[in-house]
Design a protein around this motif. Structure first.
Motif, short mmCIF file in Angstrom:
data_model
loop_
_atom_site.label_atom_id
_atom_site.label_comp_id
_atom_site.label_asym_id
_atom_site.label_seq_id
_atom_site.Cartn_x
_atom_site.Cartn_y
_atom_site.Cartn_z
N ARG A 1 0.85 -1.19 0.00
CA ARG A 1 0.00 0.00 0.00
C ARG A 1 0.88 1.23 0.00
NH1 ARG A 1 -5.03 -1.13 -1.53
NH2 ARG A 1 -6.16 -2.46 -0.12
N PHE A 2 0.64 2.12 -0.96
CA PHE A 2 1.39 3.37 -0.97
C PHE A 2 1.07 4.18 0.28
CE2 PHE A 2 1.20 2.55 -5.61
CZ PHE A 2 2.56 2.49 -5.84
N ARG A 3 2.10 4.74 0.87
CA ARG A 3 1.96 5.54 2.08
C ARG A 3 2.22 7.01 1.82
NH1 ARG A 3 6.43 5.82 5.34
NH2 ARG A 3 6.96 3.71 4.69
N ARG A 4 3.20 7.30 0.95
CA ARG A 4 3.60 8.70 0.74
C ARG A 4 4.22 8.86 -0.64
NH1 ARG A 4 7.36 11.17 5.23
NH2 ARG A 4 5.37 10.96 6.29
N ILE A 5 3.94 10.01 -1.24
CA ILE A 5 4.63 10.41 -2.46
C ILE A 5 5.25 11.77 -2.16
CG2 ILE A 5 2.51 11.38 -3.45
CD1 ILE A 5 3.66 10.71 -6.23
N THR A 6 6.53 11.89 -2.46
CA THR A 6 7.24 13.13 -2.18
C THR A 6 7.91 13.60 -3.46
OG1 THR A 6 7.70 12.33 0.06
CG2 THR A 6 8.97 14.24 -0.69
N PHE A 7 7.73 14.87 -3.79
CA PHE A 7 8.40 15.48 -4.93
C PHE A 7 9.61 16.22 -4.39
CE2 PHE A 7 5.26 14.65 -8.15
CZ PHE A 7 4.09 14.49 -7.43
N LEU A 8 10.76 16.00 -5.05
CA LEU A 8 12.01 16.61 -4.62
C LEU A 8 12.70 17.29 -5.79
CD1 LEU A 8 12.74 13.26 -3.10
CD2 LEU A 8 12.93 15.21 -1.60
N ASP A 9 13.41 18.36 -5.50
CA ASP A 9 14.31 18.96 -6.48
C ASP A 9 15.47 17.97 -6.64
OD1 ASP A 9 16.74 20.38 -7.36
OD2 ASP A 9 15.43 22.14 -7.35
N ALA A 10 15.68 17.45 -7.83
CA ALA A 10 16.70 16.42 -8.04
C ALA A 10 18.11 16.94 -7.80
CB ALA A 10 16.58 15.82 -9.44
N ASP A 11 18.33 18.25 -7.91
CA ASP A 11 19.66 18.82 -7.70
C ASP A 11 19.98 19.01 -6.22
OD1 ASP A 11 20.12 18.92 -10.46
OD2 ASP A 11 19.15 20.88 -10.60
N THR A 12 18.99 19.41 -5.43
CA THR A 12 19.23 19.71 -4.02
C THR A 12 18.70 18.65 -3.08
OG1 THR A 12 17.16 20.92 -3.75
CG2 THR A 12 19.09 22.19 -4.51
N ASP A 13 17.84 17.75 -3.58
CA ASP A 13 17.18 16.71 -2.80
C ASP A 13 16.23 17.30 -1.75
OD1 ASP A 13 16.84 13.96 -2.93
OD2 ASP A 13 18.01 13.62 -1.12
N GLU A 14 15.82 18.56 -1.94
CA GLU A 14 14.87 19.20 -1.03
C GLU A 14 13.45 18.94 -1.49
OE1 GLU A 14 15.67 23.32 -0.25
OE2 GLU A 14 17.82 22.95 -0.05
N SER A 15 12.56 18.72 -0.52
CA SER A 15 11.16 18.52 -0.81
C SER A 15 10.56 19.79 -1.41
CB SER A 15 10.43 18.15 0.48
OG SER A 15 9.07 17.96 0.24
N ILE A 16 9.71 19.65 -2.43
CA ILE A 16 9.10 20.79 -3.08
C ILE A 16 7.58 20.59 -3.14
CG2 ILE A 16 11.09 21.58 -4.41
CD1 ILE A 16 10.17 19.89 -6.75
#
Length: 159
Positions: free
Chosen positions: A18-33
């Motif tokens: 079961r999917f719990r979380r989807i997180t989008f990140l800046d691929a260069d900084t690895d920061e959540s966006i």
């Protein structure tokens, strides 16, 4: 945005994971966006719970699709299409990178889908909503046809 923050009543599948979380990140900084920029390198992290322990080590197919505000399918990514094999892991995490995010400015919804051993395990047709903001896709300081909704593609002008 997290899947747990939405109504998952429409969730389908046999429930082995079961999917719990989807997180989008800046691929260069690895920061959540919280929004994606046109042309940005984006990393998408999916976290899932293993509900059926016998699924661990079994082949896994994962997909993420993007649908515009008019309900039109735009594109999807999945590990199988690019020849990348996954197996259900006890850590319950997988990631993909979309270089130069191609969708134009607008609001989109994403679905998430998984198959374990060839059977639908979890599918959330309206998993998360994400906004795309303007960006300089081509890196030349211009945003072409900003009012048109579609895709940006890499190309070269040769003559």
């Amino acid at each position: 945005d997290e899947l747990s923050s939405i109504n998952t009543v429409a969730r389908k599948g046999n429930g082995r994971i079961r999917f719990r979380r989807i997180t989008f990140l800046d691929a260069d900084t690895d920061e959540s966006i919280t929004s994606l920029r046109v042309g940005q390198d984006v990393r998408i992290r999916l976290q899932y719970d293993v509900i059926d322990p016998t699924a661990i080590g079994t082949e896994l197919k994962v997909g993420i699709g993007f649908i515009d505000s008019m309900g039109q399918f735009k594109f999807a990514v999945n590990n199988e299409a690019v020849g990348y094999r996954l197996w259900v892991s006890p850590t319950g995490r997988t990631e993909t990178v979309i270089p130069k995010f191609p969708l134009s400015q607008g609001s989109y919804r994403c679905y998430v889908y998984s198959e374990v051993a060839g059977e639908a395990a979890d599918w959330i047709p309206d998993g998360v909503r994400i906004d795309v903001i303007p960006g300089d896709y081509y890196g030349h300081g211009k945003v072409p046809a900003e009012q048109l909704h579609g895709f940006y593609v890499l190309y070269e002008w040769i003559h």
